[in-house]
Design a protein around this motif. Structure first.
Motif, short mmCIF file in Angstrom:
data_model
loop_
_atom_site.label_atom_id
_atom_site.label_comp_id
_atom_site.label_asym_id
_atom_site.label_seq_id
_atom_site.Cartn_x
_atom_site.Cartn_y
_atom_site.Cartn_z
N TYR A 177 0.84 -1.20 0.00
CA TYR A 177 0.00 0.00 0.00
C TYR A 177 0.87 1.24 0.00
N ASP A 178 0.52 2.20 -0.86
CA ASP A 178 1.18 3.50 -0.91
C ASP A 178 0.09 4.54 -1.14
N GLY A 179 -0.18 5.33 -0.11
CA GLY A 179 -1.21 6.35 -0.28
C GLY A 179 -1.73 6.87 1.03
N GLU A 180 -2.81 7.62 0.94
CA GLU A 180 -3.39 8.26 2.11
C GLU A 180 -4.20 7.25 2.92
N HIS A 181 -4.17 7.43 4.24
CA HIS A 181 -4.96 6.59 5.13
C HIS A 181 -5.26 7.37 6.41
N ASP A 182 -6.47 7.19 6.91
CA ASP A 182 -6.87 7.79 8.18
C ASP A 182 -6.54 6.78 9.27
N ALA A 183 -5.56 7.09 10.09
CA ALA A 183 -5.04 6.05 10.98
C ALA A 183 -4.29 6.65 12.15
N ILE A 184 -3.98 5.77 13.08
CA ILE A 184 -3.00 6.06 14.12
C ILE A 184 -1.86 5.08 13.92
N ARG A 185 -0.64 5.59 13.86
CA ARG A 185 0.55 4.77 13.66
C ARG A 185 1.51 5.01 14.82
N GLY A 237 3.27 -0.37 14.44
CA GLY A 237 1.92 -0.84 14.19
C GLY A 237 1.02 0.29 13.75
N ALA A 238 -0.12 -0.06 13.13
CA ALA A 238 -1.05 0.95 12.65
C ALA A 238 -2.45 0.36 12.62
N TYR A 239 -3.44 1.26 12.78
CA TYR A 239 -4.84 0.87 12.62
C TYR A 239 -5.59 2.04 12.01
N GLY A 240 -6.44 1.74 11.00
CA GLY A 240 -7.20 2.82 10.40
C GLY A 240 -7.99 2.41 9.19
N LYS A 241 -8.22 3.39 8.32
CA LYS A 241 -9.02 3.22 7.10
C LYS A 241 -8.15 3.55 5.89
N PRO A 242 -8.09 2.68 4.87
CA PRO A 242 -7.27 2.96 3.67
C PRO A 242 -7.99 3.94 2.75
N THR A 243 -7.80 5.22 2.97
CA THR A 243 -8.58 6.26 2.30
C THR A 243 -8.51 6.16 0.79
N ASP A 244 -7.35 5.84 0.22
CA ASP A 244 -7.21 5.77 -1.23
C ASP A 244 -8.11 4.72 -1.85
N LEU A 245 -8.54 3.74 -1.07
CA LEU A 245 -9.42 2.69 -1.59
C LEU A 245 -10.89 2.98 -1.33
N ASN A 246 -11.17 4.11 -0.68
CA ASN A 246 -12.53 4.38 -0.22
C ASN A 246 -13.08 5.69 -0.79
N GLU A 247 -12.78 5.99 -2.05
CA GLU A 247 -13.30 7.22 -2.63
C GLU A 247 -14.83 7.18 -2.71
N ASP A 248 -15.36 5.99 -2.95
CA ASP A 248 -16.81 5.80 -2.90
C ASP A 248 -17.14 5.02 -1.64
N GLU A 249 -17.63 5.71 -0.62
CA GLU A 249 -17.85 5.07 0.67
C GLU A 249 -18.90 3.96 0.59
N ASP A 250 -19.79 4.02 -0.42
CA ASP A 250 -20.82 2.99 -0.55
C ASP A 250 -20.29 1.71 -1.18
N GLU A 251 -19.17 1.81 -1.88
CA GLU A 251 -18.59 0.64 -2.52
C GLU A 251 -17.09 0.57 -2.22
N ALA A 252 -16.74 0.72 -0.97
CA ALA A 252 -15.34 0.72 -0.56
C ALA A 252 -14.75 -0.68 -0.76
N LEU A 253 -13.54 -0.72 -1.33
CA LEU A 253 -12.90 -2.01 -1.52
C LEU A 253 -12.58 -2.64 -0.17
#
Length: 422
Positions: A210-218, A229-245
């Motif tokens: 993974y290379d990109g933006e993410h909403d997380a705590i690291r 360690g890290a936990y969060g949401k992979p923002t680059d994969l979630n441009e459409d929140e209704d169909e997030a990968l």
């Protein structure tokens, strides 16, 4: 000149129109416009004059003489931030600490990056639906504000402009973007633990996962030997929140960073809650779990041989059987240093990665993970050169193709860019 500067200093100390002490200098007459200010500063011990009872107000001051006055005024509580910054070297030589004042006057730092790029491919759809090339300008501005001695707030504004096409290719949006804040995080330390929290732009597993933006705590602890360690949401994969990968992830890694002959890392990354109907795992759940291990060998001066192995539990896309593991091997020599014009570097990589071993890969070439092709393999070569200070040119050629699926034709991509930092 000397009297004007002293008057300004007197105002910083809060001198009123009348002095409460007699003027000690024989060459400053009672009717002089600076008489009251000079008397006040002399009484406060900020100015001393010369040993012959004269002030010599028409004489040009040396920088050290002015620094002495600034130092004494600071000791009396005068607000002289700009003067302290101007005479920082002289004050330092006098043993006066001005770091706090300098920090206060420069609490927010601004930097930036500009990237001009041109890319071409032998296949339509890699960049633009109707063409085989793409060019554009990306502008980034960074703002770093000091919260305290241990914490900073970092924000990034970004705008992307494309000069040709309005594509909807499978890897590149090809559409101009508004100026947006795509990094906003706190960066600091709690005890010996490094913490980042917010919207971050960084890589996992050297960018091969993974290379990109993410909403997380690291978080990370240690230097030569570290745990992270890290936990969060992979923002680059979630441009459409209704169909997030994938809607969330967590990651853990241990490794070394000694700079000796060999350094390594091992880690695990799990992407959860997939809305994709294509990926299937051996366990039948909606996760993509990836194990990885990498080694870097300093085989000669400025020469690094690297390798990483990745293992995923994704083994199907619909009814298609997929390769569930992969590896990357790289060799690099030197590297362009933005601060050293004429510095340069070369690098080459070979990729063979199953579809489940990456979600947002770091390369600018072709990586298949759609209905026609899954996973990818191939190679790349790169050259980079610092053409002028803070101006680095990069050219990379990619020769890759999908590992599995209906379309395994080769994609030849030439990616070039000029990066300017300030």
């Amino acid at each position: 000149m000397k009297k004007s500067l002293v008057l300004a200093m007197a105002m910083a100390l809060g001198v009123t129109a009348s002095a409460y002490a007699a003027n000690p200098f024989s060459d400053v007459p009672a009717g002089h416009w600076a008489y009251d200010s000079i008397a006040k500063l002399a009484a406060a011990g900020v100015i001393d004059g010369y040993g012959d009872t004269t002030f010599k107000g028409d004489r040009l001051m040396t920088r050290y003489e002015m620094a002495q006055i600034v130092a004494k005024a600071m000791a009396k509580g005068a607000n002289v931030d700009k003067l302290a910054a101007e005479f920082a070297d002289e004050l330092d030589a006098l043993g006066v600490r001005v770091a706090a004042l300098e920090k206060k006057s420069d609490n927010v730092k601004i930097g930036g990056e500009i990237r001009l790029h041109y890319a071409s491919s032998n296949k339509k759809g890699d960049f633009d639906a109707d063409g085989k090339s793409e060019s554009g300008l990306r502008t980034r501005l960074y703002f770093t504000g000091a919260v305290n001695d241990n914490w900073d707030y970092v924000a990034r504004l970004e705008n992307q402009q494309f000069f040709n096409g309005n594509g909807d290719g499978e890897n590149y949006a090809g559409e101009d973007t508004d100026v947006n804040v795509n990094v906003a995080m706190l960066d600091g330390r709690l005890g010996g633990v490094n913490i980042q929290a917010g919207r971050i732009d960084d890589v996992f597993a050297d960018g091969y996962i993974y290379d990109g933006e993410h909403d997380a705590i690291r978080a990370s602890y240690g230097d030569k030997v570290y745990v992270a360690g890290a936990y969060g949401k992979p923002t680059d994969l979630n441009e459409d929140e209704d169909e997030a990968l994938f809607k969330e992830f967590w990651q853990a890694e241990v490794g070394t960073n000694t700079g000796s002959f060999v350094d390594g890392k091992v880690g695990f990354m799990s992407f959860k809650d997939s809305d994709s109907t294509d990926f299937k795992t051996a366990t039948g759940d909606d996760k993509d779990n990836i194990w990885y291990a990498g080694l870097n060998f300093n085989i000669a001066k400025d020469t690094v041989l690297s390798g990483m192995y990745l293992k995923s539990d994704v083994d199907k896309a619909g009814d298609l059987d997929l390769d569930d593991d992969g590896y990357v091997v790289g060799l690099s020599y030197r590297g362009a240093d933005p601060s050293e014009p004429g510095s340069w570097g070369l690098a080459a990589n070979y990729y063979d990665q199953g579809a489940g071993t990456y979600t947002a890969h770091t390369i600018d070439g072709y990586t298949a993970n759609d209905g026609d092709g899954w996973g990818f393999k191939g190679w790349s070569v790169n050259g980079n050169l610092t053409v002028a200070k803070n101006m680095v040119a990069n050219v990379t050629y990619y020769d890759t193709k999908a590992k599995d699926g209906d379309d395994t034709a080769k994609h030849h991509v030439l990616w070039s860019e000029l990066n300017i930092s300030f």
